[in-house]
Write a protein that holds these residues in place. Sequence first.
Motif, mmCIF file in Angstrom:
data_model
loop_
_atom_site.group_PDB
_atom_site.id
_atom_site.type_symbol
_atom_site.label_atom_id
_atom_site.label_comp_id
_atom_site.label_asym_id
_atom_site.label_seq_id
_atom_site.Cartn_x
_atom_site.Cartn_y
_atom_site.Cartn_z
ATOM 1 N N LEU A 1 0.812 -1.217 0.000
ATOM 2 C CA LEU A 1 0.000 0.000 0.000
ATOM 3 C C LEU A 1 0.850 1.274 0.000
ATOM 4 C CD1 LEU A 1 -2.853 -1.069 2.433
ATOM 5 C CD2 LEU A 1 -3.060 -0.613 -0.011
ATOM 6 N N ARG A 2 2.141 1.151 0.337
ATOM 7 C CA ARG A 2 3.016 2.314 0.430
ATOM 8 C C ARG A 2 3.015 3.145 -0.872
ATOM 9 N NH1 ARG A 2 7.702 4.588 2.680
ATOM 10 N NH2 ARG A 2 9.181 5.338 1.100
ATOM 11 N N PRO A 3 3.222 2.542 -2.060
ATOM 12 C CA PRO A 3 3.239 3.381 -3.275
ATOM 13 C C PRO A 3 1.920 4.117 -3.484
ATOM 14 C CG PRO A 3 4.153 1.211 -3.709
ATOM 15 C CD PRO A 3 3.519 1.141 -2.363
ATOM 16 N N HIS A 4 0.801 3.478 -3.183
ATOM 17 C CA HIS A 4 -0.498 4.130 -3.340
ATOM 18 C C HIS A 4 -0.653 5.269 -2.328
ATOM 19 C CE1 HIS A 4 -1.904 1.143 -6.188
ATOM 20 N NE2 HIS A 4 -1.508 0.183 -5.374
ATOM 21 N N THR B 1 10.469 5.584 -5.119
ATOM 22 C CA THR B 1 11.704 5.064 -5.694
ATOM 23 C C THR B 1 11.396 4.499 -7.084
ATOM 24 O OG1 THR B 1 11.378 2.843 -4.842
ATOM 25 C CG2 THR B 1 12.473 4.422 -3.384
ATOM 26 N N PRO B 2 12.416 4.331 -7.927
ATOM 27 C CA PRO B 2 12.166 3.715 -9.238
ATOM 28 C C PRO B 2 11.493 2.345 -9.114
ATOM 29 C CG PRO B 2 14.339 4.696 -9.193
ATOM 30 C CD PRO B 2 13.808 4.800 -7.798
ATOM 31 N N GLU B 3 11.896 1.579 -8.099
ATOM 32 C CA GLU B 3 11.276 0.264 -7.906
ATOM 33 C C GLU B 3 9.799 0.392 -7.564
ATOM 34 O OE1 GLU B 3 14.040 1.310 -6.452
ATOM 35 O OE2 GLU B 3 15.542 0.117 -7.524
ATOM 36 N N SER C 1 2.916 0.620 -11.088
ATOM 37 C CA SER C 1 2.471 0.508 -12.484
ATOM 38 C C SER C 1 1.902 -0.876 -12.756
ATOM 39 C CB SER C 1 3.634 0.794 -13.444
ATOM 40 O OG SER C 1 4.123 2.101 -13.264
ATOM 41 N N VAL C 2 2.624 -1.900 -12.295
ATOM 42 C CA VAL C 2 2.138 -3.275 -12.459
ATOM 43 C C VAL C 2 0.855 -3.479 -11.659
ATOM 44 C CG1 VAL C 2 2.653 -5.707 -12.004
ATOM 45 C CG2 VAL C 2 4.418 -4.208 -12.941
ATOM 46 N N LEU D 1 9.694 1.810 -19.652
ATOM 47 C CA LEU D 1 9.187 1.383 -18.355
ATOM 48 C C LEU D 1 8.854 -0.110 -18.376
ATOM 49 C CD1 LEU D 1 8.373 2.517 -15.532
ATOM 50 C CD2 LEU D 1 6.048 2.726 -16.431
ATOM 51 N N ILE D 2 8.252 -0.542 -19.481
ATOM 52 C CA ILE D 2 7.867 -1.953 -19.611
ATOM 53 C C ILE D 2 9.088 -2.865 -19.559
ATOM 54 C CG2 ILE D 2 6.862 -3.645 -21.203
ATOM 55 C CD1 ILE D 2 5.029 -1.377 -22.211
ATOM 56 N N GLU D 3 10.194 -2.413 -20.145
ATOM 57 C CA GLU D 3 11.402 -3.249 -20.216
ATOM 58 C C GLU D 3 11.897 -3.690 -18.837
ATOM 59 O OE1 GLU D 3 14.088 -0.814 -22.374
ATOM 60 O OE2 GLU D 3 13.296 -1.395 -24.346
ATOM 61 N N ASP D 4 11.635 -2.848 -17.826
ATOM 62 C CA ASP D 4 12.136 -3.158 -16.481
ATOM 63 C C ASP D 4 11.088 -3.794 -15.577
ATOM 64 O OD1 ASP D 4 14.716 -2.279 -16.912
ATOM 65 O OD2 ASP D 4 14.232 -0.200 -16.417
ATOM 66 N N MET D 5 9.855 -3.968 -16.062
ATOM 67 C CA MET D 5 8.792 -4.496 -15.196
ATOM 68 C C MET D 5 9.068 -5.932 -14.744
ATOM 69 S SD MET D 5 5.141 -3.117 -16.642
ATOM 70 C CE MET D 5 4.637 -1.408 -16.470
ATOM 71 N N TRP D 6 9.860 -6.653 -15.494
ATOM 72 C CA TRP D 6 10.106 -8.052 -15.147
ATOM 73 C C TRP D 6 10.824 -8.185 -13.797
ATOM 74 C CZ3 TRP D 6 15.094 -9.987 -14.500
ATOM 75 C CH2 TRP D 6 16.134 -9.153 -14.939
ATOM 76 N N ARG D 7 11.459 -7.097 -13.350
ATOM 77 C CA ARG D 7 12.185 -7.131 -12.081
ATOM 78 C C ARG D 7 11.248 -7.035 -10.870
ATOM 79 N NH1 ARG D 7 17.499 -5.879 -13.584
ATOM 80 N NH2 ARG D 7 17.669 -4.784 -15.594
ATOM 81 N N VAL D 8 9.979 -6.637 -11.105
ATOM 82 C CA VAL D 8 9.060 -6.341 -10.004
ATOM 83 C C VAL D 8 8.611 -7.625 -9.321
ATOM 84 C CG1 VAL D 8 6.818 -5.340 -9.409
ATOM 85 C CG2 VAL D 8 8.259 -4.233 -11.128
ATOM 86 N N GLU D 9 8.687 -7.612 -7.991
ATOM 87 C CA GLU D 9 8.210 -8.768 -7.209
ATOM 88 C C GLU D 9 6.708 -8.620 -6.983
ATOM 89 O OE1 GLU D 9 9.831 -11.369 -6.388
ATOM 90 O OE2 GLU D 9 11.879 -10.762 -6.914
#
Length: 558
Positions: free
Chosen positions: A455-458, A474-476, A482-483, A513-521
């Motif tokens: 909930l932190r990003p929201h 943060t970028p993460e 986004s995801v 942005l999409i290129e890095d989404m695979w890193r998201v847990e």
Amino acid sequence: MSIEWVNRAIDGLRAWGRDKDVEVDVDEVRLLCDYASDYLEVNELGDFRPGTFEELLLEIYPRKVIAPPESAPETVAAARTLVEFLLETGEIGSKTAERMRATIDEIEPEMPRALADTTKFGMAKSLFSAIGPDSLDLPGPSSRTGTGESGGEDGPGCDCPGCAPLPAVRLPAREEVVRAVREVPLLLDAHRVVTWMAEGGRTTTVRRALRVRDARVIAEELGIGRPALVWRLAVELGLARLDGTAVAAAEGFRPLDARADEELLDLWAGTLEFLIEGQAALTGEDVVDGGMSSIHDLLYRLQSPVPVEALADYLREVAPDRPVGPLDEALTGLTYTGTVQWSEDGLCLTPHGLWGLRELYTGMGMEAPLAPELAEGDASGLIAGLITDGLPADAAEREIVSWLSRRAPEQAAAELLAAVAGAPAEVRGIAVTIVDRLGPEAAEVVRSYLDDAELRPHAIHWLSSRGLDAPALTPEEVLWVSVDMLALALPAAEADPEGFAENIAASGPPAHLIEDMWRVEHPDVVEVLELLGNTLPDRAAAKAARKAAFKARSRGIR
């Protein structure tokens, strides 16, 4: 469908059965002929081939017909009867008949499995099977969908469809019903016809019906397509007073916009009774006019739009003796009643149609329960209701506004965020969008969720969008939120892929942005990336999404 040849074939089959003293399941054979005509280009009896039966019984029936696997022997027996009829009437030769019998013998053990295979179900069958055929009030004697006579005279222990419990419904506000009824075309025309008849000193026939010449003039001058029907309704509702054959407006006759609310609702309840129980010849399409009760009951039970293809299949099931032609024009005509509305999603009840149908059911002594108000429950109940009830946008909006109106902003935020901590993205997303309506009074509650990873990003976004102190994302966290927001859209994307593709084309994330989404847990990251890869119109962005999905799968993210 070539209705004429099917009717002729069934007439011939009946006569053949009488002459041969053979028991013929006419309804089942009619279904075979109807579906062969509709889907397999069979335009006369002589067009039947061995392969026709294979496609009918193993492909068309499992896709279209709501029937339990144990009913397969009835259909197989009807197919064998049809083969004998074709042979003895000279439509096929003996060698063709032998091949047909051999094909049916091979089909017989396979058909129950085909009927039970849910992967074969078509749109209509999936739709109606989801609510269970026994919950529908189906007319007629056919057993194909568990049908039975409505009315349920066998008492509370009866399991016929007419006694099946009605689902709980959520009614519109009373003022909304009143406002809509004042604009129902059928009721407005009934008042216009009474005024025209009374002011012109017209008379009726001795049977209290419109004279042919008056009906013609009403159609020409007032533009009313079915004046005789409109006049019948006016008489049924007591809008006109008849002295012999002389017509006068009833005592207290007033236009709809001058009537009191309660009086108006009584008129509307009477209109529903006239339409549903009177088998009104409204649209000119026999299967629709004769199926008013079944169609409205289906819409009441489903509480969602029924596509025209699904409705056509349903009518073939419940009224095999009535031919089903193109329905679009008839269903458009049905909207004249005010009970239903027709959109690109299909046919559904209007809010005032739902209200009136429940009044009718209640008047018949049926238990027609109301769904509990979501505003009376807690945040979990509100969110669950919004997800599972499939409420139209305006009804969902009313529930949210009502729920918020009973709570201070800080209390609403606390309930909503506590209810979705650790919840799936769809659930969390609904809570976040409702909290987004709240003002700065809820700031301290929202701020307390900065320590919650999901909930932190929201919370940061909520605070910063109101100009309040908040840490930077943060970028993460930008990637994660986004995801998460795209995961919220997954159910809507499945329900309306074209609409989602249109929206994502206008506001989708950029390729970098999409290129890095695979890193998201995030548990939905693979599904989100696959969705983007299949729907993004920008080729570079779509390719980036597919590559990112591959990387996420390789990491074992599920």
